[in-house]
Write a protein that holds these residues in place. Structure first.
Motif, PDB file in Angstrom:
ATOM      1  N   ASP A 226       0.829  -1.325   0.113  1.00 14.23           N
ATOM      2  CA  ASP A 226      -0.077  -0.177  -0.082  1.00 14.23           C
ATOM      3  C   ASP A 226       0.820   1.188   0.166  1.00 14.23           C
ATOM      4  O   ASP A 226       0.642   2.343  -0.652  1.00 14.23           O
ATOM      5  CB  ASP A 226      -0.982   0.011   1.215  1.00 14.23           C
ATOM      6  CG  ASP A 226      -0.315  -0.195   2.666  1.00 14.23           C
ATOM      7  OD1 ASP A 226       0.685  -0.300   2.703  1.00 14.23           O
ATOM      8  OD2 ASP A 226      -1.134  -0.206   3.399  1.00 14.23           O
ATOM      9  N   LEU A 251      -2.785  -1.113  -4.901  1.00 11.78           N
ATOM     10  CA  LEU A 251      -4.058  -0.422  -4.812  1.00 11.78           C
ATOM     11  C   LEU A 251      -5.183  -1.510  -4.161  1.00 11.78           C
ATOM     12  O   LEU A 251      -5.926  -1.187  -3.550  1.00 11.78           O
ATOM     13  CB  LEU A 251      -4.588  -0.312  -6.159  1.00 11.78           C
ATOM     14  CG  LEU A 251      -4.147   1.223  -6.793  1.00 11.78           C
ATOM     15  CD1 LEU A 251      -4.619   1.494  -8.111  1.00 11.78           C
ATOM     16  CD2 LEU A 251      -4.639   2.201  -5.690  1.00 11.78           C
ATOM     17  N   LYS A 252      -4.931  -2.795  -4.517  1.00 13.71           N
ATOM     18  CA  LYS A 252      -5.566  -3.848  -3.785  1.00 13.71           C
ATOM     19  C   LYS A 252      -5.503  -3.886  -2.314  1.00 13.71           C
ATOM     20  O   LYS A 252      -6.709  -4.203  -1.664  1.00 13.71           O
ATOM     21  CB  LYS A 252      -5.293  -5.365  -4.492  1.00 13.71           C
ATOM     22  CG  LYS A 252      -5.813  -5.612  -6.027  1.00 13.71           C
ATOM     23  CD  LYS A 252      -5.442  -6.927  -6.454  1.00 13.71           C
ATOM     24  CE  LYS A 252      -5.889  -7.955  -5.702  1.00 13.71           C
ATOM     25  NZ  LYS A 252      -5.653  -9.411  -6.557  1.00 13.71           N
ATOM     26  N   ASN A 255      -7.080  -0.786  -1.013  1.00 24.42           N
ATOM     27  CA  ASN A 255      -8.719  -0.931  -0.896  1.00 24.42           C
ATOM     28  C   ASN A 255      -8.988  -2.184   0.195  1.00 24.42           C
ATOM     29  O   ASN A 255     -10.154  -1.889   0.844  1.00 24.42           O
ATOM     30  CB  ASN A 255      -9.318  -1.169  -2.263  1.00 24.42           C
ATOM     31  CG  ASN A 255      -9.329   0.150  -2.902  1.00 24.42           C
ATOM     32  OD1 ASN A 255     -10.061   0.939  -2.706  1.00 24.42           O
ATOM     33  ND2 ASN A 255      -8.601   0.387  -3.942  1.00 24.42           N
ATOM     34  N   SER A 256      -8.379  -3.025   0.356  1.00 26.57           N
ATOM     35  CA  SER A 256      -8.960  -3.909   1.136  1.00 26.57           C
ATOM     36  C   SER A 256      -8.511  -4.117   2.674  1.00 26.57           C
ATOM     37  O   SER A 256      -9.296  -4.189   3.596  1.00 26.57           O
ATOM     38  CB  SER A 256      -8.397  -5.525   0.362  1.00 26.57           C
ATOM     39  OG  SER A 256      -7.000  -5.547   0.700  1.00 26.57           O
ATOM     40  N   LYS A 274     -15.315   4.254  -0.502  1.00 25.28           N
ATOM     41  CA  LYS A 274     -15.014   4.530  -1.979  1.00 25.28           C
ATOM     42  C   LYS A 274     -14.012   3.547  -2.478  1.00 25.28           C
ATOM     43  O   LYS A 274     -13.263   3.116  -1.607  1.00 25.28           O
ATOM     44  CB  LYS A 274     -14.696   5.831  -2.274  1.00 25.28           C
ATOM     45  CG  LYS A 274     -14.678   6.352  -3.716  1.00 25.28           C
ATOM     46  CD  LYS A 274     -14.270   7.669  -4.010  1.00 25.28           C
ATOM     47  CE  LYS A 274     -13.899   7.984  -5.421  1.00 25.28           C
ATOM     48  NZ  LYS A 274     -12.978   7.298  -6.187  1.00 25.28           N
ATOM     49  N   HIS A 275     -14.114   3.035  -3.805  1.00 22.95           N
ATOM     50  CA  HIS A 275     -12.961   2.405  -4.220  1.00 22.95           C
ATOM     51  C   HIS A 275     -11.916   3.329  -4.615  1.00 22.95           C
ATOM     52  O   HIS A 275     -11.947   4.272  -5.290  1.00 22.95           O
ATOM     53  CB  HIS A 275     -13.171   1.713  -5.673  1.00 22.95           C
ATOM     54  CG  HIS A 275     -12.211   0.749  -6.433  1.00 22.95           C
ATOM     55  ND1 HIS A 275     -11.923  -0.462  -5.699  1.00 22.95           N
ATOM     56  CD2 HIS A 275     -11.267   1.139  -7.240  1.00 22.95           C
ATOM     57  CE1 HIS A 275     -10.872  -0.806  -6.257  1.00 22.95           C
ATOM     58  NE2 HIS A 275     -10.399   0.198  -7.382  1.00 22.95           N
ATOM     59  N   ILE A 276     -10.652   3.381  -4.034  1.00 23.47           N
ATOM     60  CA  ILE A 276      -9.588   4.095  -4.132  1.00 23.47           C
ATOM     61  C   ILE A 276      -8.875   4.043  -5.426  1.00 23.47           C
ATOM     62  O   ILE A 276      -8.561   2.788  -5.633  1.00 23.47           O
ATOM     63  CB  ILE A 276      -8.665   4.159  -2.846  1.00 23.47           C
ATOM     64  CG1 ILE A 276      -9.355   4.425  -1.684  1.00 23.47           C
ATOM     65  CG2 ILE A 276      -7.528   4.858  -3.246  1.00 23.47           C
ATOM     66  CD1 ILE A 276      -8.515   4.063  -0.166  1.00 23.47           C
ATOM     67  N   THR A 277      -8.569   5.000  -5.990  1.00 19.42           N
ATOM     68  CA  THR A 277      -7.897   5.029  -7.450  1.00 19.42           C
ATOM     69  C   THR A 277      -6.562   5.674  -7.143  1.00 19.42           C
ATOM     70  O   THR A 277      -6.115   6.229  -6.388  1.00 19.42           O
ATOM     71  CB  THR A 277      -8.789   5.533  -8.436  1.00 19.42           C
ATOM     72  OG1 THR A 277      -8.847   7.141  -8.105  1.00 19.42           O
ATOM     73  CG2 THR A 277     -10.215   4.972  -8.656  1.00 19.42           C
TER      74      THR A 277
END
Length: 571
Positions: A226, A251-252, A255-256, A274-277
């Motif tokens: 991360d 990113l996985k 987000n997790s 939110k799904h972080i980009t």
């Protein structure tokens, strides 16, 4: 703003290869055209790009001096020597220090970290930092995201009985520091297959190598990805090759199950649901981490990112968020002052570059201001301020002009410099300011072509609206994460019309909420065109326009819809 659209069609050979790839991979032909435009022409290359796997990371021991570095760390641990993890004060440096410190604190308690003060010490290795190491009994310093040019500082440390391991990703000079190991893929003698790692990425390769050598499973270091993702996005390194793999899996992780420190920042940004980009990192997470080093001391960012307690992480995140608010206010004030000064000086406007100096400006903000000036005037910008007895500042550039090389060619009148193709920092004496300004302006006059001073949009593929199908939209997800050298694909559709419901929206009705069709479909497609209200009357009159745009999937809980983000419109 008037954009120049760059669009090139495929050659006949490329068209044949595109169709072959579509069959081999069972992909939408538009997607295989995007692959071809990215230089990906074989099934193996395409599979590696579309499905990034951690087992395809390069062997960390291919990096120069990595074997020597690991052996020296093992000796330090065996002898219970005190180790200092040293890094730059920006996002890349602080994430790198956090990553390496978090890993090794699980092995030894005889470890510390150090971030130089931007104002008292400046960028990179400092004599003060080495003196701190001497005072605290350090025998080994591991520097991250800095050190590749610290010849005199490393020699000073050696005199004091301290060894250095340098882990960097910047361009070296002809002479390398006399360190135990210099781990940098940009070394001239490097044979490492990928040279664009972030500083934190190099730190990850260091702990990867140590883990391999000492029998730690990869799953032990995977949670650290991360931090690598935050560094890659914030340092604007290419999202290709190994960086793509690290970013995808980082990113996985983000987000997790992010670390407590990053979770605190995610919450303060309002991103927890939110799904972080990549964009969320660039515009929300990264600036907050950076604000610590800009406004106070980057050590506070490390304190947060290595935090083991969620309650403490939330408190530290609030402090850093306050720094970011202060930074935004200062950023706007200085940017407004810089623009007013430039607009009142015709001699600056007539140049192909901007060099501007104000001794009262905040040193931590000038890099942001340089970026703002480059965006507004579309030319290289150098913003300088007083720093102690010296002048220091930051430079930003436009595509096609290597600002690092331009600054490097002025090295005889500089005290220090470093950076990348499009972003660099420099320090000089006040008596050399005029000479630097004249030389840099001359270099930009010769090197910046007129076309570089126009904002440009590179179109990937021309399509009709009927080609925007679920198969295309789902396939575009495979191209994520987007960033430098793997930008979100831009599509061109010619002669689109209002379907009847287009309207002006937003503050002062400056944006157009579109509902459009073309000759190939009667199904209206929604779109948003920011700050392009001047086309509204034409569109509502039923006249055709050409558009270039990205395709976005907007997700709101269980619901989602496809929207075109219009980048530009032409009659």
């Amino acid at each position: 703003m008037t954009y120049r659209w760059n669009y090139s069609t495929l050659t006949n050979d490329q068209k044949n290869r595109k169709n072959e790839l579509a069959k081999e991979l069972n992909l939408h032909p538009v997607l295989t055209e995007l692959l071809i435009k990215r230089g990906i022409e074989t099934k193996e290359e395409a599979t590696g790009f579309l499905y990034p796997k951690l087992n395809e990371l390069h062997d960390p021991f291919l990096l120069p001096d990595m074997d020597v570095a690991i052996r020296r760390i093992e000796r330090a641990l065996g002898n219970k020597e005190r180790i200092l993890i040293y890094g730059d004060y920006d996002v890349d440096g602080t994430t790198a220090v956090s990553l390496v410190y978090k890993f090794f604190r699980g092995i030894t308690s005889n470890i510390d970290y150090y971030i130089p003060d931007r104002y008292d010490e400046g960028y990179g290795i400092s004599f003060q930092g080495i003196d701190y190491a001497v005072e605290t009994g350090v025998k080994l310093i591991i520097s991250l995201d800095c050190g590749i040019k610290a010849v005199s500082k490393v020699a000073y440390a050696k005199e004091k009985g301290i060894d250095f391991i340098i882990c960097d990703h910047h361009m070296p000079d002809d002479q390398l520091p006399d360190a135990v190991a210099v781990v940098d893929a940009k070394r001239l003698d490097s044979t490492y297959p990928y040279s664009d790692l972030s500083g934190c990425g190099v730190g990850f390769k260091l702990v990867h190598a140590f883990s391999q050598r000492n029998g730690y499973p990869f799953s032990d270091i995977e949670p650290l990805l991360d931090l690598v993702a935050v560094s890659i996005a914030s340092d604007i390194v290419p999202l290709t090759g190994e960086n793509r793999i690290l970013m995808y899996h980082g990113l996985k992780q983000l987000n997790s199950n992010p670390s407590f420190g990053l979770r605190g920042i995610i919450e303060i940004c309002g991103l927890q649901r939110k799904h972080i980009t990549v964009n969320d990192i660039v515009f929300k997470i990264g600036p907050r981490i950076n604000a610590s080093g800009r406004m106070m001391n980057g050590k506070e960012a490390v304190d947060l990112m290595i935090e083991n307690d969620m309650t403490s992480a939330r408190e530290k995140s609030k402090n850093i968020d306050k720094y970011n608010e202060d930074r935004r206010e200062l950023d706007k004030k200085i940017t407004d002052e810089a623009i007013a000064y430039i607009d009142n000086h015709i001699d600056i406007i007539q140049q192909k570059s901007i060099v501007i100096y104000n001794e009262t400006w905040h040193k931590g903000i000038v890099g942001i201001v340089a970026s703002r000036l480059t965006e507004k005037y579309y030319r290289p910008a150098v913003v300088l301020t007083k720093s102690g007895e010296m002048i220091s500042g930051s430079a930003r550039s436009v595509p096609g002009f290597d600002v690092y090389k331009a600054i490097e060619s002025c090295r005889d009148i500089l005290e220090n410099f470093g950076g990348h193709t499009y972003a660099a920092g420099l320090t000089l004496r006040e008596e050399n300011l005029q000479a630097f300004t004249e030389r840099f302006n001359m270099l930009s006059f010769d090197g910046v072509e007129a076309r570089m001073m126009l904002p440009q949009i590179t179109v990937d593929v021309e399509i009709s609206l009927s080609q925007i199908t679920p198969a295309l939209i789902n396939g575009l997800d495979l191209f994520n994460p987007f960033g430098p050298e793997n930008e979100n694909p831009i599509f061109l559709t010619r002669e689109v019309y209002d379907a009847g419901n287009s309207r002006l929206v937003g503050k002062e009705s400056r944006h157009i909420k579109l509902e459009i069709v073309d000759k190939t479909t009667d199904r209206p497609f929604p779109g948003i065109a920011f700050s392009q209200h001047n086309f509204y009357q034409r569109i509502k009159a039923g006249l055709p326009v050409d558009i270039c745009y990205t395709i976005e999937e907007n997700r709101h809980g269980a619901n989602s819809f496809t929207q075109l983000i219009i980048r530009d419109i032409k009659e």
